[in-house]
Design an enzyme around this catalytic site. Structure first.
Site, short mmCIF file in Angstrom:
data_model
loop_
_atom_site.label_atom_id
_atom_site.label_comp_id
_atom_site.label_asym_id
_atom_site.label_seq_id
_atom_site.Cartn_x
_atom_site.Cartn_y
_atom_site.Cartn_z
N ILE A 1 0.88 -1.16 0.00
CA ILE A 1 0.00 0.00 0.00
C ILE A 1 0.91 1.21 0.00
CG2 ILE A 1 -0.18 -0.12 2.53
CD1 ILE A 1 -2.92 1.18 2.35
N SER A 2 0.69 2.15 -0.90
CA SER A 2 1.58 3.30 -1.05
C SER A 2 1.59 4.16 0.20
CB SER A 2 1.16 4.15 -2.25
OG SER A 2 1.34 3.46 -3.46
N ALA A 3 2.70 4.85 0.42
CA ALA A 3 2.78 5.81 1.51
C ALA A 3 1.72 6.89 1.30
CB ALA A 3 4.16 6.44 1.56
#
Length: 212
Positions: free
Chosen positions: A63-65
């Protein structure tokens, strides 16, 4: 993590994103404040949901920052009603933020991994269309789109944008060349794709026939 604790952590995170300039528009700020990131991460890392960092979600994916999600959504310059294609659903967090702005019924997202697609369907609001398949070819069934974005780095600008991005539309995606990934903003004008290169980024790589 209690509901009250997660709400407070989310407020602190978004306040930080605003202060650091990643969140600039009211629409993006409202969306980031409204979507509970802890709902979209695996239970074993739920206590880290409001760290500004990518987190593993299995299948070699992340999951992207939050700051990267905010950056991409700001670049997309979304408006309510924009028909939007996402390539790389993961567990659905990025799509949920976009859905808060454009409306769930206008979000189409493609995930290569069956388990992640199933989890995303469980997490996302009703109306978002989640498709399991090869997103490197886009999603022609619902094209054209006003906005397209990739949450994974492509080896080049995807061919499908020529046909699936609407005239006047915009795409935001990381492209990896020579081992370096850069975020591109692409506008379709007079039938041509005009790309502007942004800063270096780090994403997982696009899989599929047109991926790596």
């Amino acid at each position: 993590m209690s509901g009250e604790e997660s709400d407070e952590d989310r407020e602190r995170l978004v306040n930080s994103l605003v202060e650091r300039g990643y969140v600039e528009s009211d629409a993006v700020e409202r969306a980031m404040r409204a979507v509970p990131r802890e709902k979209f991460v695996p239970e074993k890392v739920r206590g880290r949901a409001y760290e500004d960092s990518p987190l593993s979600i299995g299948e070699g994916q992340t999951i992207s920052a939050p700051h990267m999600v905010a950056m991409v959504v700001e670049l997309l310059d979304l408006s309510e009603g924009d028909e939007t294609l996402e390539v790389g659903t993961g567990r659905g967090y990025h799509a949920a933020v976009v859905a808060k702005i454009v409306g769930p019924e206008n979000v189409y997202t493609v995930e290569y991994h069956q388990r992640l697609a199933r989890e995303a369907r469980e997490n996302l609001p009703d109306g978002v269309t989640v498709v399991t398949g090869d997103g490197s070819k886009g999603l022609p069934a619902h094209a054209p789109y006003d906005r397209v974005y990739l949450t994974c780095a492509a080896p080049d600008v995807p061919d499908f944008l020529d046909d699936q991005l609407r005239e006047g539309g915009r795409a935001v995606l990381p492209v990896q060349s020579g081992g370096v990934q850069r975020l591109l903003t692409i506008d379709k004008e007079d039938g041509s794709l005009e790309a502007e290169e942004g800063e270096p980024v780090r994403f997982v790589r696009l899989v599929g026939d047109e991926g790596f």
